[in-house]
Design a protein around this motif. Structure first.
Motif, mmCIF file in Angstrom:
data_model
loop_
_atom_site.group_PDB
_atom_site.id
_atom_site.type_symbol
_atom_site.label_atom_id
_atom_site.label_comp_id
_atom_site.label_asym_id
_atom_site.label_seq_id
_atom_site.Cartn_x
_atom_site.Cartn_y
_atom_site.Cartn_z
ATOM 1 N N ARG A 186 -6.500 52.082 56.872
ATOM 2 C CA ARG A 186 -7.010 50.458 56.999
ATOM 3 C C ARG A 186 -6.670 49.054 57.588
ATOM 4 N N LEU A 187 -6.898 48.381 58.083
ATOM 5 C CA LEU A 187 -6.485 47.778 59.692
ATOM 6 C C LEU A 187 -5.601 47.016 59.150
ATOM 7 N N ASN A 188 -5.798 46.460 58.010
ATOM 8 C CA ASN A 188 -5.209 45.249 56.728
ATOM 9 C C ASN A 188 -3.746 45.462 56.822
ATOM 10 N N ASP A 189 -3.617 47.157 56.281
ATOM 11 C CA ASP A 189 -2.176 47.911 55.696
ATOM 12 C C ASP A 189 -1.659 47.324 57.241
ATOM 13 N N SER A 190 -1.603 46.848 58.468
ATOM 14 C CA SER A 190 -0.685 46.048 59.449
ATOM 15 C C SER A 190 -0.645 45.106 59.271
ATOM 16 N N GLY A 232 -12.696 37.086 66.925
ATOM 17 C CA GLY A 232 -13.332 38.234 67.513
ATOM 18 C C GLY A 232 -12.942 38.992 68.115
ATOM 19 N N TYR A 233 -11.355 38.364 68.459
ATOM 20 C CA TYR A 233 -10.731 38.679 69.608
ATOM 21 C C TYR A 233 -10.282 40.644 68.815
ATOM 22 N N VAL A 234 -9.616 40.213 67.824
ATOM 23 C CA VAL A 234 -9.403 41.836 67.269
ATOM 24 C C VAL A 234 -10.350 42.849 67.509
ATOM 25 N N ASN A 235 -11.619 42.990 66.917
ATOM 26 C CA ASN A 235 -12.631 43.088 67.289
ATOM 27 C C ASN A 235 -13.401 43.945 68.628
ATOM 28 N N THR A 276 5.122 40.681 64.635
ATOM 29 C CA THR A 276 4.907 40.465 65.818
ATOM 30 C C THR A 276 4.185 39.429 66.365
ATOM 31 N N TYR A 277 3.788 39.083 66.005
ATOM 32 C CA TYR A 277 4.032 37.545 66.531
ATOM 33 C C TYR A 277 4.532 36.365 66.769
ATOM 34 N N LEU A 278 6.070 36.687 65.883
ATOM 35 C CA LEU A 278 8.001 35.790 66.383
ATOM 36 C C LEU A 278 7.886 36.021 67.459
ATOM 37 N N PHE A 279 7.046 37.528 67.441
ATOM 38 C CA PHE A 279 7.842 37.488 69.174
ATOM 39 C C PHE A 279 7.330 37.552 70.002
ATOM 40 N N SER A 333 -3.320 37.530 63.493
ATOM 41 C CA SER A 333 -2.993 38.178 61.847
ATOM 42 C C SER A 333 -3.856 37.679 61.247
ATOM 43 N N GLN A 334 -4.555 36.169 61.001
ATOM 44 C CA GLN A 334 -5.808 35.889 60.053
ATOM 45 C C GLN A 334 -7.104 37.202 59.705
ATOM 46 N N GLU A 335 -7.340 37.835 61.009
ATOM 47 C CA GLU A 335 -8.502 38.748 61.932
ATOM 48 C C GLU A 335 -7.795 39.987 61.239
ATOM 49 N N ILE A 336 -6.875 40.655 61.184
ATOM 50 C CA ILE A 336 -6.236 42.048 61.455
ATOM 51 C C ILE A 336 -5.405 41.574 59.207
#
Length: 965
Positions: free
Chosen positions: A437-441, A847-850, A448-451, A414-417
């Motif tokens: 932009r990716l940060n719009d998500s 670096g997982y998101v990238n 999503t992380y809640l579930f 979530s931080q990387e996004i």
């Protein structure tokens, strides 16, 4: 034949055989302590005696009878209806021990243990029994004596009077008594009140193998070990603490809650001397009387011809408009129940069960069974058990959700996004979509992380085990209830054939291997043909559901372009969310519309099969309805979970439906948010709609009926049967809709629980309301249903077990395919910084998101743009030797997903099977007790038959033997 207490006490007692000494010794003790109570109710020698007339003997006579019984060791006769509470009070909390045949028994100690010490206590108990006896008699004929067992309703303007006259004439010929009375509020309505006399009751009770009481149960204790004494003392302290629990019912408020605790056997007129008959009017309960009358109504002809039979066909052709057993009285009283007591069982059920203020209390299952029958009693027992078992599931799901809520801001993904301000995602549609932009998500990623967090796998395994524990312990609970309600010996063979089956196949008879009697038989070729037609209809309806889901998918593809160019800025920015929400609402409307068609089609397909018995008809109909509605509700969820965004292709080479509409992609944060939205909306709206249809719709209809009555008549007193007529009838399919609603909810709670951990909590909150809503509906809004018998919940148990197996498979696929758990796991241990023993304090998902986003050259789109955009996939970059081909990491993730599915399924199935093996369906103590009681019943029948033989010899002047000659 009716044996009074005075006749019994005059006979010289038998010398008991040594093998039955413990039970007979206790019977002697009970007969001594019950000498007064069993003499309080005089035997009714004629059917015209009022059922509420109770004659008390004087104290001198009671003492005389008691003295006489001290001289004669008479065998116990315990009333099933009049003295049920008193018998239970004497027999409760007695430990059961199987003793050796050659053991020595202290007869004096057995007698002293059961002597009544406080006579005032006995009088108090008796007064409660008197009240229950009077209140439970129900509505009566005009003579004030004959009890109304069933009500038929017809319109005077209906011209089919010949059929009615023939039908009523045949009912009288069968032994029923009928009385007509016009309605007060509507002059066109005529009521036919039906009473079944004693002789007819006995005749049909013998035909239907109805079990009736003939001896008080024995609870004999000789010696106990010290360890068992300590264990029992410990459990006694727990029981005393539980008595202070505010959720536990106050047993003093239910004077007739307990069973009579008597041994029972199939009723027989030839052996009527074996049974305990102190009062003919209360020997058979109201539920039994109604069942017998309905059995006669279903098998009485109304015209010449084999198929012209049964009250159902008369209702279908309009000869009658209703047939139902009457309620026992009003469910409300102007006087408080605490000071004046209940007016009837219906009033007691309302005050102690159906009121919303009793939502936290346990259910009075014995009283529910007494009033509505075992079938409805088992439904509420199962519903209560399911609701109670949802508490730990909801607690664990809530913990998983709160774990995600607490650690949401610490999530590396979530931080990387949220920090990816310079990363642009490729357009998600062809015409009106721009780079995003990716940060719009960012918000979607956090939701999503809640579930989709570290607790998801644990919760999926927990729910699979929970489903097994729930079902296994329900089997144990059911076995205890069937024993308590005397259903252990009730077999399906005792269930009668459906009239439709009898009239269809009356010419083809075979010998029943169980009974040895001829009965109608359906040829195998005819049965297979009808089943093939039924299965074809089922597949056709399922294909119709899939077609409807496909239509919703096409709708999503068409409107996403429109929402992307919408005038409202909010919709334009969140067009994917708007598309999903609109599709969910449309899908819900389609679901509700198709359900109406499914019910009628399933009904006709089931009738086409001509099931042999009512239970077979209900099981067949329930299976069809479950298949229809399960596919209807879950097909769109399966599409989102396993197909959405899986076959879209890649930028520059997207797959299109009919070469026109580009397939829909998942949100940049993943597809799990779409699955959560679909499940939550359908589950929430479905429960609200069901609750409205179950309570709101009957309330509106009953209010309108009362409004018409008040407008047409002002001061007249409306009789009970007319008030019942103005209520709504129970659904023609019985409890099918109630079970279906809960079983579908069970599917929502278990099948996709890995994607929605809050499902058990929503189910728990709904069920707390559902129990009281159903109770209120049964007691106040519906006519009294026919009390039916059942030993289990039918085919629903098998369906629940099937759902439990399917839940393991679907949760394995949701975790492996829908969520990002496996890609994160592979990156963490193979491609991330921790794979090469990175820095000690470095997060392994850095670096997982990238890494999870591939590159695409915008110049290839021909839009006049240059640079690169990113999309979710594991493909090579444009500058590689094999551009846009799957990378090695893709295949590693695919292999890990398949391995996880196999390991997860085998692990969970192994745990489920082991738990099911450890938990027996019947408790060991109950199993031994049932076997012991079967043995004692044989001994008691031996003693009773010997006693009857000796009485016959005395009357004829022959010598009397104490054992069989």
């Amino acid at each position: 034949m009716n044996i009074s207490k005075s006749e019994i006490t005059k006979e010289t007692s038998l010398k008991p055989s040594r093998r039955s000494l413990p039970c007979l010794a206790q019977s002697y003790a009970y007969s001594k302590s019950l000498s007064q109570s069993t003499s309080l109710f005089q035997s009714t020698e004629s059917d015209s005696q009022a059922p509420t007339s109770i004659t008390l003997i004087s104290a001198d006579k009671a003492e005389q009878v008691n003295t006489e019984e001290n001289k004669n060791d008479s065998v116990l006769k315990c009333s099933f209806a009049d003295l049920s509470d008193f018998c239970l009070a004497l027999g409760k909390d007695k430990d059961y021990t199987d003793e050796s045949e050659h053991a020595t028994y202290d007869r004096s100690r057995l007698i002293n243990d059961f002597v009544i010490k406080d006579k005032s206590e006995f009088k108090t108990k008796l007064s409660k029994n008197d009240m229950n006896y009077i209140a439970s008699s129900g509505p009566l004929f005009k003579d004030g004596k004959k009890r109304i067992d069933y009500i038929l309703v017809y319109r005077k303007t209906n011209i089919q009077y010949d059929r009615r006259n023939t039908f009523e004439k045949n009912l009288r010929a069968e032994g029923l008594m009928l009385e007509k009375e016009p309605a007060i509020a509507s002059p066109d309505i005529m009521f036919i009140k039906i009473h079944i006399p004693w002789d007819t009751l006995c005749k049909y009770a013998e035909r239907l193998n109805i079990r009736m009481p003939f001896r008080k149960k024995c609870y004999y204790t000789d010696r106990r070990s010290k360890s068992m004494g300590r264990v029992q003392s410990y459990f006694r302290r727990i029981k005393n603490w539980m008595a202070q629990n505010p959720m536990v019912l106050d047993k003093s408020a239910f004077p007739n809650l307990g069973e009579s605790d008597c041994y029972t056997g199939p009723f027989s007129r030839a052996r009527i001397h074996h049974f305990i008959i102190n009062n003919k009017d209360t020997f058979f309960s109201n539920a039994t009387r109604s069942r017998i009358v309905y059995h006669m109504l279903e098998r009485t002809k109304y015209e010449n011809g084999i198929s012209k039979v049964g009250i159902r066909k008369l209702i279908n052709n309009g000869s009658y408009i209703a047939a139902f057993p009457p309620h026992e009285g009003a469910y409300k009283s102007s006087q408080p129940i605490k000071t004046h007591g209940p007016q009837n069982n219906r009033h007691l059920l309302y005050e102690r069960w159906a009121r919303w203020g009793m939502w936290y209390k346990h259910q009075p299952l014995d009283l529910i069974r007494l009033y509505f029958g075992e079938k409805i009693g088992l439904y509420f027992a199962w519903l209560g058990w399911y609701t109670g078992m949802l508490i730990p599931a909801a607690a664990v799901g809530l913990c998983v959700f709160f774990y995600g809520l607490v650690t949401m801001n610490k999530s590396q993904v979530s931080q990387e996004i949220c920090k990816a301000t310079e990363v642009f995602m490729c357009p998600l549609c062809d015409k009106n979509c721009s780079l995003q932009r990716l940060n719009d998500s960012c918000i979607y990623a956090k939701v999503t992380y809640l579930f989709d967090n570290g607790g998801t796998v644990f919760f999926a395994i927990f729910m699979a085990i929970w489903a097994t524990v729930f079902l296994e312990f329900w089997k144990r609970r059911r076995s205890i209830l069937t024993y308590t309600w005397d259903l252990t010996e009730w077999e399906e063979e005792e269930e009668t054939l459906r009239p439709q089956f009898e009239t269809k196949y009356y010419k083809m008879e075979v010998i029943n291997p169980i009974t040895g009697k001829p009965e109608p038989h359906q040829p195998s070729s005819d049965k297979i043909t009808r089943l093939l037609v039924s299965v074809s209809g089922i597949f056709f309806m399922i294909s119709l559901v899939i077609t409807a889901v496909f239509g919703v998918v096409v709708y999503r593809l068409v409107v996403m372009e429109q929402f992307a160019s919408f005038k409202w800025n909010f919709i334009k920015q969140h067009w994917q969310f708007a598309t999903s929400a609109a599709a969910v609402c449309i899908n819900f409307i389609i679901i509700m519309l198709l359900n109406l068609a499914y019910e009628k089609i399933a009904y006709h397909l089931t009738n086409l099969e001509y099931p042999r018995t009512e239970s077979e008809w209900e099981n067949s109909f329930a299976l069809k309805m479950f298949l229809f509605q399960f596919v209807n509700l879950n097909s769109s969820i399966f599409y989102i979970a396993f197909f959405l965004g899986r076959f879209v292709g890649r930028p520059g080479k997207y797959n299109k439906l009919f070469d026109r509409w580009r397939l829909e992609e998942c949100h940049p944060s993943g597809c799990l948010i779409d699955l959560c939205l679909q499940m939550s909306v359908i589950m929430f709206l479905k429960q609200i709609w069901n609750n409205f249809m179950e309570l709101g719709y009957p309330l509106i209809q009953n209010w309108w009926s009362r409004h018409k009555i008040k407008r047409g008549i002002q001061d007249a007193s409306i009789p009970q049967w007319e008030n019942d007529w103005n209520l709504q009838p129970m659904n023609i399919h019985g409890l099918m809709e109630e079970y279906l609603e809960m079983v579908l909810q069970f599917g929502f709670t278990t099948i996709f629980v890995a994607a929605f951990p809050l499902a058990p909590l929503l189910a728990l909150l709904n069920n707390i309301i559902e129990i009281r809503l159903d109770a209120y509906k049964f007691v106040t809004q519906w006519r009294r249903p026919l009390p039916a018998r059942a030993t289990d919940i039918g085919i629903w148990l098998g369906i629940l077990e099937g759902i439990g197996i399917l839940a393991v498979i679907t949760n394995a696929f949701v975790i492996a395919i829908t969520s990002d758990y496996i890609p994160r796991f592979v990156y963490e241990y193979k491609y991330g910084p921790c794979a090469n023993h990175g820095k000690p304090n470095e997060n392994c998902l850095t670096g997982y998101v990238n890494n999870s986003l591939s590159f695409f050259d915008l110049s290839e789109l021909g839009m006049g743009k240059s640079g690169y955009c990113r999309y979710r996939d594991y493909r090579g970059p444009p500058w590689s030797s094999k551009p846009y081909e799957f990378t090695l990491q893709y295949w590693h993730i695919l292999a890990a997903r398949l391995a996880f599915i196999i390991v997860f399924e085998h692990l969970v199935f192994g745990i489920k099977s082991f738990i099911a093996y450890l938990i027996p369906d019947v408790p060991k103590g109950l199993y031994d007790r049932i076997r012991r009681e079967k043995y004692l019943v044989q001994e008691m029948m031996y003693e009773a038959e010997l006693e009857h033989l000796q009485q016959q010899r005395r009357k004829s002047g022959q010598p009397v033997h104490h054992e069989w000659p």
